[in-house]
Design a protein around this motif. Structure first.
Motif, short mmCIF file in Angstrom:
data_model
loop_
_atom_site.label_atom_id
_atom_site.label_comp_id
_atom_site.label_asym_id
_atom_site.label_seq_id
_atom_site.Cartn_x
_atom_site.Cartn_y
_atom_site.Cartn_z
N LEU A 24 -1.45 43.03 67.36
CA LEU A 24 -1.34 43.71 66.08
C LEU A 24 0.03 44.35 65.90
N CYS A 25 0.62 44.80 66.99
CA CYS A 25 1.96 45.36 66.91
C CYS A 25 2.94 44.31 66.39
N LEU A 66 -3.76 49.61 63.80
CA LEU A 66 -5.21 49.52 63.72
C LEU A 66 -5.89 49.47 65.08
N SER A 67 -5.16 49.09 66.10
CA SER A 67 -5.75 48.99 67.44
C SER A 67 -5.46 50.21 68.32
N VAL A 68 -4.80 51.24 67.77
CA VAL A 68 -4.37 52.35 68.65
C VAL A 68 -4.92 53.71 68.25
N TYR A 69 -5.56 53.82 67.08
CA TYR A 69 -6.02 55.14 66.68
C TYR A 69 -7.09 55.64 67.64
N ARG A 105 0.12 53.28 74.47
CA ARG A 105 -0.58 52.00 74.29
C ARG A 105 0.39 50.84 74.50
N ASP A 122 0.57 45.06 71.65
CA ASP A 122 -0.47 44.05 71.52
C ASP A 122 -0.17 43.14 70.33
N SER A 144 -0.14 47.65 62.07
CA SER A 144 0.26 47.65 63.48
C SER A 144 -0.49 48.69 64.30
N ARG A 175 1.02 54.98 68.65
CA ARG A 175 1.10 53.95 69.68
C ARG A 175 1.97 54.43 70.84
#
Length: 263
Positions: free
Chosen positions: A130-131, A192-195, A125, A128, A190, A120
Motif C-alpha cells: 500500500l505504501c 490504510l494498513s498502518v492506522y 511499520r 508494504d 498509503s 507509518r
C-alpha cells in the motif's frame, strides 16, 4: 504526539506568511508548510527510514516546493495581480482574530493531511504494498497538476483573453485541482494498513476529506470567476456544458450553486 506537535509547529511557522497577505495562509503558506513537514519527517525519523517512507517524505518536499514556487512566481506577476484585483477580499476586511483562526486551522489541516506518512514512520511499520501504491498515485497527481499548470501558463501567454480548453483541460475544467485530489488520495491510501488506533484513523479521515473540501471550494471560486469573465462567450458556454468540472467522466459540470463550498 511529540512528533505531531513538532510538525504542527513547522506548519505554523511556514504558513505564518499569511499575516502579510491572508490568502497566503492557504496558498504559498500551504505549499511551504507541506514541504517543511516533509523535511521535518526526514529529520525526525532519519534513523528508521526505508526506501518507501523516504520516498514519501521526499515527494512531500517536492510537492511543497513546486507549489510554493509556482504560487510565488504567479503572485509576483503584475498581470495576475491586476486580473485578480477585486476578486480576492483585501486584508483590510480581515480581523487579526480571523487571521489567527485561519492560520491555526489551516496548519492543523496540513499536518492531518500528511499524518498517514507520520503514523507509518512513528509506528515503525515496514514498507508494504500500500505504501508503494500510494506513492504511485501521489506521483501521478503531482504530474497531473504540474502539467496542467504548465499548459495553462503556455495558453495564457499565447491567448491571454481566452479560457483554456486544450491539453488536460479537454478532460476536465480544473485538472490542477484534480491533480491535487489524486496526490492526497495516494497519501491517504498509503496509510490504510498502518492506522494503529482510532485516533490515528480519525486524524487521517479528517485530513483527507478536509483537503478534498478545500479543492472543491477553490473550484467553485474559479467557476464563478470564469463565468464572470467568459460567460458571454458561446464557446465557453459550450465547453462548460460538455466538460466535467473536476472528475473525468463524472457528469458534474457546475458547483457554483453549492454555497456550502466556502473554503
Amino acid at each position: 504526539m511529540r512528533s505531531f506537535l513538532i510538525l504542527l509547529a513547522l506548519a505554523l511557522v511556514a504558513s505564518s506568511c499569511g499575516f502579510r497577505k491572508y490568502v497566503w495562509f492557504i496558498s504559498i503558506g500551504y505549499g511551504t508548510a507541506i514541504g517543511l513537514i516533509g523535511v521535518g519527517l526526514l529529520a525526525l525519523f532519519r534513523d528508521s527510514l526505508t526506501i518507501g517512507t523516504a520516498s514519501q517524505c521526499a515527494l512531500l518536499v517536492v510537492y511543497g516546493c513546486r507549489l510554493a514556487g509556482y504560487l510565488v512566481y504567479r503572485d509576483a506577476k503584475t498581470s495576475y495581480n491586476r486580473r485578480m484585483k477585486g476578486e480576492i477580499k483585501s486584508d483590510d476586511g480581515v480581523s487579526l482574530a480571523a487571521k489567527v483562526g485561519i492560520w491555526v486551522s489551516a496548519s492543523l489541516l496540513y499536518v492531518l493531511q500528511t499524518s498517514p506518512v507520520l503514523f507509518r514512520l512513528g509506528d515503525n511499520r515496514d514498507t508494504d504494498a500500500l505504501c508503494y501504491v500510494g506513492l504511485a498515485i501521489s506521483a501521478t497527481g503531482l504530474v497531473l497538476e504540474t502539467t496542467a499548470d504548465l499548459q495553462k501558463n503556455r495558453e495564457k501567454r499565447e491567448r491571454p483573453g481566452r479560457f483554456v480548453d486544450t491539453g488536460l483541460f479537454r478532460l476536465v475544467r480544473c485538472p490542477n485541482y484534480l491533480g491535487e485530489m489524486v496526490f492526497w488520495t495516494g497519501v491517504f491510501a498509503s496509510g490504510l494498513s498502518v492506522y494503529g488506533n482510532a485516533i490515528e484513523l480519525a486524524c487521517s479521515i479528517l485530513g483527507y476529506p478536509g483537503i478534498i473540501y478545500v479543492m472543491f471550494g477553490g473550484t467553485r471560486r474559479l467557476e464563478i470567476r470564469q463565468d464572470k469573465n467568459y460567460g458571454d462567450d458561446p464557446e465557453y458556454r459550450d465547453y462548460k456544458s460538455r466538460t466535467p468540472i473536476m472528475v473525468p467522466f463524472v457528469p458534474l459540470y457546475s458547483v457554483k450553486d453549492h454555497k456550502w463550498l466556502v473554503a
